[in-house]
Design a protein around this motif. Sequence first.
Motif, PDB file in Angstrom:
ATOM      1  N   ALA A   1     -14.214 -70.370   1.530  1.00 20.60           N
ATOM      2  CA  ALA A   1     -13.848 -70.314   2.944  1.00 20.60           C
ATOM      3  C   ALA A   1     -13.196 -71.622   3.389  1.00 20.60           C
ATOM      4  CB  ALA A   1     -15.080 -70.014   3.794  1.00 20.60           C
ATOM      5  N   VAL A   2     -13.781 -72.744   2.991  1.00 23.90           N
ATOM      6  CA  VAL A   2     -13.202 -74.046   3.344  1.00 23.90           C
ATOM      7  C   VAL A   2     -11.784 -74.158   2.798  1.00 23.90           C
ATOM      8  CG1 VAL A   2     -13.365 -76.534   2.965  1.00 23.90           C
ATOM      9  CG2 VAL A   2     -15.417 -75.230   3.532  1.00 23.90           C
ATOM     10  N   GLU A   3     -11.592 -73.742   1.545  1.00 20.53           N
ATOM     11  CA  GLU A   3     -10.264 -73.810   0.934  1.00 20.53           C
ATOM     12  C   GLU A   3      -9.273 -72.878   1.622  1.00 20.53           C
ATOM     13  OE1 GLU A   3      -9.164 -75.909  -1.433  1.00 20.53           O
ATOM     14  OE2 GLU A   3     -11.116 -76.891  -1.264  1.00 20.53           O
ATOM     15  N   PHE A   4      -9.779 -71.788   2.212  1.00 22.42           N
ATOM     16  CA  PHE A   4      -8.921 -70.864   2.962  1.00 22.42           C
ATOM     17  C   PHE A   4      -8.670 -71.355   4.388  1.00 22.42           C
ATOM     18  CE2 PHE A   4     -10.767 -67.140   0.292  1.00 22.42           C
ATOM     19  CZ  PHE A   4      -9.888 -67.438  -0.739  1.00 22.42           C
ATOM     20  N   GLY A   5      -9.321 -72.455   4.776  1.00 24.61           N
ATOM     21  CA  GLY A   5      -9.160 -72.979   6.125  1.00 24.61           C
ATOM     22  C   GLY A   5     -10.060 -72.320   7.149  1.00 24.61           C
ATOM     23  N   ILE A   6     -11.145 -71.693   6.695  1.00 26.93           N
ATOM     24  CA  ILE A   6     -12.071 -70.981   7.574  1.00 26.93           C
ATOM     25  C   ILE A   6     -13.318 -71.833   7.811  1.00 26.93           C
ATOM     26  CG2 ILE A   6     -13.413 -68.871   7.894  1.00 26.93           C
ATOM     27  CD1 ILE A   6     -10.326 -68.526   7.782  1.00 26.93           C
ATOM     28  N   PRO A   7     -13.768 -71.993   9.065  1.00 26.05           N
ATOM     29  CA  PRO A   7     -15.004 -72.740   9.331  1.00 26.05           C
ATOM     30  C   PRO A   7     -16.206 -72.077   8.661  1.00 26.05           C
ATOM     31  CG  PRO A   7     -13.766 -72.363  11.357  1.00 26.05           C
ATOM     32  CD  PRO A   7     -13.129 -71.514  10.301  1.00 26.05           C
ATOM     33  N   VAL A   8     -17.141 -72.902   8.222  1.00 23.51           N
ATOM     34  CA  VAL A   8     -18.340 -72.407   7.538  1.00 23.51           C
ATOM     35  C   VAL A   8     -19.573 -73.060   8.146  1.00 23.51           C
ATOM     36  CG1 VAL A   8     -19.568 -72.206   5.343  1.00 23.51           C
ATOM     37  CG2 VAL A   8     -17.061 -72.151   5.383  1.00 23.51           C
ATOM     38  N   ILE A   9     -20.588 -72.240   8.402  1.00 24.35           N
ATOM     39  CA  ILE A   9     -21.895 -72.746   8.823  1.00 24.35           C
ATOM     40  C   ILE A   9     -22.917 -72.287   7.793  1.00 24.35           C
ATOM     41  CG2 ILE A   9     -23.718 -72.623  10.564  1.00 24.35           C
ATOM     42  CD1 ILE A   9     -21.540 -72.232  12.655  1.00 24.35           C
ATOM     43  N   ALA A  10     -23.676 -73.240   7.269  1.00 19.70           N
ATOM     44  CA  ALA A  10     -24.649 -72.923   6.225  1.00 19.70           C
ATOM     45  C   ALA A  10     -25.901 -73.767   6.410  1.00 19.70           C
ATOM     46  CB  ALA A  10     -24.047 -73.175   4.845  1.00 19.70           C
ATOM     47  N   SER A  11     -27.004 -73.272   5.882  1.00 21.61           N
ATOM     48  CA  SER A  11     -28.250 -74.036   5.907  1.00 21.61           C
ATOM     49  C   SER A  11     -28.119 -75.251   4.994  1.00 21.61           C
ATOM     50  CB  SER A  11     -29.412 -73.153   5.447  1.00 21.61           C
ATOM     51  OG  SER A  11     -29.144 -72.636   4.148  1.00 21.61           O
ATOM     52  N   ASN A  12     -28.929 -76.254   5.255  1.00 22.28           N
ATOM     53  CA  ASN A  12     -28.843 -77.504   4.489  1.00 22.28           C
ATOM     54  C   ASN A  12     -29.816 -77.523   3.308  1.00 22.28           C
ATOM     55  OD1 ASN A  12     -31.257 -77.738   5.848  1.00 22.28           O
ATOM     56  ND2 ASN A  12     -30.909 -79.837   6.569  1.00 22.28           N
ATOM     57  N   VAL A  13     -30.002 -76.374   2.658  1.00 25.69           N
ATOM     58  CA  VAL A  13     -30.976 -76.279   1.567  1.00 25.69           C
ATOM     59  C   VAL A  13     -30.481 -76.896   0.264  1.00 25.69           C
ATOM     60  CG1 VAL A  13     -32.162 -74.258   2.471  1.00 25.69           C
ATOM     61  CG2 VAL A  13     -30.141 -73.958   1.027  1.00 25.69           C
ATOM     62  N   CYS A  14     -29.190 -77.215   0.205  1.00 26.13           N
ATOM     63  CA  CYS A  14     -28.633 -77.824  -1.002  1.00 26.13           C
ATOM     64  C   CYS A  14     -27.391 -78.614  -0.605  1.00 26.13           C
ATOM     65  CB  CYS A  14     -28.269 -76.750  -2.037  1.00 26.13           C
ATOM     66  SG  CYS A  14     -26.937 -75.648  -1.498  1.00 26.13           S
ATOM     67  N   LYS A  15     -26.825 -79.314  -1.563  1.00 25.31           N
ATOM     68  CA  LYS A  15     -25.584 -80.032  -1.312  1.00 25.31           C
ATOM     69  C   LYS A  15     -24.463 -79.018  -1.162  1.00 25.31           C
ATOM     70  CE  LYS A  15     -22.513 -83.612  -3.141  1.00 25.31           C
ATOM     71  NZ  LYS A  15     -22.240 -84.545  -4.266  1.00 25.31           N
ATOM     72  N   ARG A  16     -23.800 -79.040  -0.026  1.00 19.87           N
ATOM     73  CA  ARG A  16     -22.741 -78.078   0.262  1.00 19.87           C
ATOM     74  C   ARG A  16     -21.361 -78.673  -0.025  1.00 19.87           C
ATOM     75  NH1 ARG A  16     -24.964 -73.035   0.458  1.00 19.87           N
ATOM     76  NH2 ARG A  16     -26.682 -72.900   1.952  1.00 19.87           N
ATOM     77  N   TYR A  17     -20.406 -77.790  -0.155  1.00 17.61           N
ATOM     78  CA  TYR A  17     -19.014 -78.178  -0.384  1.00 17.61           C
ATOM     79  C   TYR A  17     -18.515 -78.995   0.806  1.00 17.61           C
ATOM     80  CZ  TYR A  17     -14.234 -77.496  -2.187  1.00 17.61           C
ATOM     81  OH  TYR A  17     -12.972 -77.675  -2.705  1.00 17.61           O
ATOM     82  N   SER A  18     -17.696 -79.986   0.525  1.00 19.03           N
ATOM     83  CA  SER A  18     -17.172 -80.845   1.585  1.00 19.03           C
ATOM     84  C   SER A  18     -16.430 -80.012   2.632  1.00 19.03           C
ATOM     85  CB  SER A  18     -16.220 -81.884   0.982  1.00 19.03           C
ATOM     86  OG  SER A  18     -15.661 -82.695   1.992  1.00 19.03           O
ATOM     87  N   GLY A  19     -16.803 -80.193   3.886  1.00 21.59           N
ATOM     88  CA  GLY A  19     -16.177 -79.445   4.971  1.00 21.59           C
ATOM     89  C   GLY A  19     -17.065 -78.370   5.553  1.00 21.59           C
ATOM     90  N   VAL A  20     -18.185 -78.066   4.871  1.00 21.65           N
ATOM     91  CA  VAL A  20     -19.137 -77.077   5.382  1.00 21.65           C
ATOM     92  C   VAL A  20     -19.998 -77.721   6.467  1.00 21.65           C
ATOM     93  CG1 VAL A  20     -21.136 -75.641   4.808  1.00 21.65           C
ATOM     94  CG2 VAL A  20     -19.198 -75.782   3.227  1.00 21.65           C
ATOM     95  N   HIS A  21     -20.196 -77.008   7.568  1.00 20.98           N
ATOM     96  CA  HIS A  21     -21.044 -77.482   8.661  1.00 20.98           C
ATOM     97  C   HIS A  21     -22.465 -76.964   8.433  1.00 20.98           C
ATOM     98  CE1 HIS A  21     -17.453 -78.717  10.935  1.00 20.98           C
ATOM     99  NE2 HIS A  21     -16.918 -77.612  10.456  1.00 20.98           N
ATOM    100  N   THR A  22     -23.418 -77.869   8.324  1.00 19.53           N
ATOM    101  CA  THR A  22     -24.786 -77.464   8.010  1.00 19.53           C
ATOM    102  C   THR A  22     -25.714 -77.635   9.210  1.00 19.53           C
ATOM    103  OG1 THR A  22     -25.354 -79.671   7.174  1.00 19.53           O
ATOM    104  CG2 THR A  22     -24.507 -78.070   5.582  1.00 19.53           C
TER     105      THR A  22
END
Length: 310
Positions: free
Chosen positions: A272-293
């Motif tokens: 999603a980040v690579e497609f330019g789409i905003p992402v919201i995810a839980s902070n249970v692990c290290k997320r891809y750069s650009g993901v909003h946790t």
Amino acid sequence: MKINKETIIIGGIPNPIGGVTTFLSRLIKAYSQYVVMLLDLYPSEDKRIPKNFSGHYKLAKNKIIAVFLVFLAQLKYRNKDFFFNFSSGNSLAFFIFLPKMNNEWSLMLHHGHLSSKLPRFITKIILMKFDRIYALNQRQEEFYRRFKSDLNIIQETSYVPATLVDIENVEKEVLLDKINEGYKILVGSGFPRPLYQHHLLIDLVTRNQNLFLFLFLYGEGELKDELLKLNHPRIVVFFDKDEDIFNFYLSKSNLYLRPTLEDSFGIACADAVEFGIPVIASNVCKRYSGVHTYELNSDQEFYELSKKFL
């Protein structure tokens, strides 16, 4: 993750769709010239073998047969790399009766939070067979080092970028209709299990009349029947859709949501980040750069953060 030498891959490709199979399908597409053999451990009548794969493909009907096939492959492909991909720590039982020959072994377990029901000394013996172990996060590395501190552990990502392709009109018709009707498009995905917290997405849509959710489910889980029977005017639930279809919907969405209780990485988050789409995810692990946790178990923070992008 890259491959630069002749390799035998043990794992699987879609179907079913999941973290292991998606990762390996993309890896084979990207480095098909190095993949000598793929031993698939995920039985399915609908296998999607990458078109550019010219190596040997073998589908094992069960794990016992798979152990025997790996044994034979080691005899045939001497001095080659064997790359094992499984989900959980309990999968290490696969190696109890599998002897290692003149080959290099690599291991990647894709579940974010690893545990094993095997006796400690057996797990240690198994892990010592591997020339390298890929850890997807710090918790995984800590799990491995509890058994032997000097294992060759390499921090690695299970991400291989997706290739975005167009899909048939019949597959995208409902999506384009909802976009034209002015809805903000949400996309969610995962297995129909409680740890994916799909109910948070359903609640978010119920609270906001301008939202429309496309929920992509894969595999089995205790919530499968309930979610497939969901009767909501602004939610469409898909089951076992092809990765190209999911990626098309993801690329046209306004927001991708992944409120999981456990995770190793979240391939769809990175896509999603690579497609330019905003992402919201839980902070249970290290997320891809650009993901909003957001803080795990803070449902209110999840809702508030979602509203910022909608």
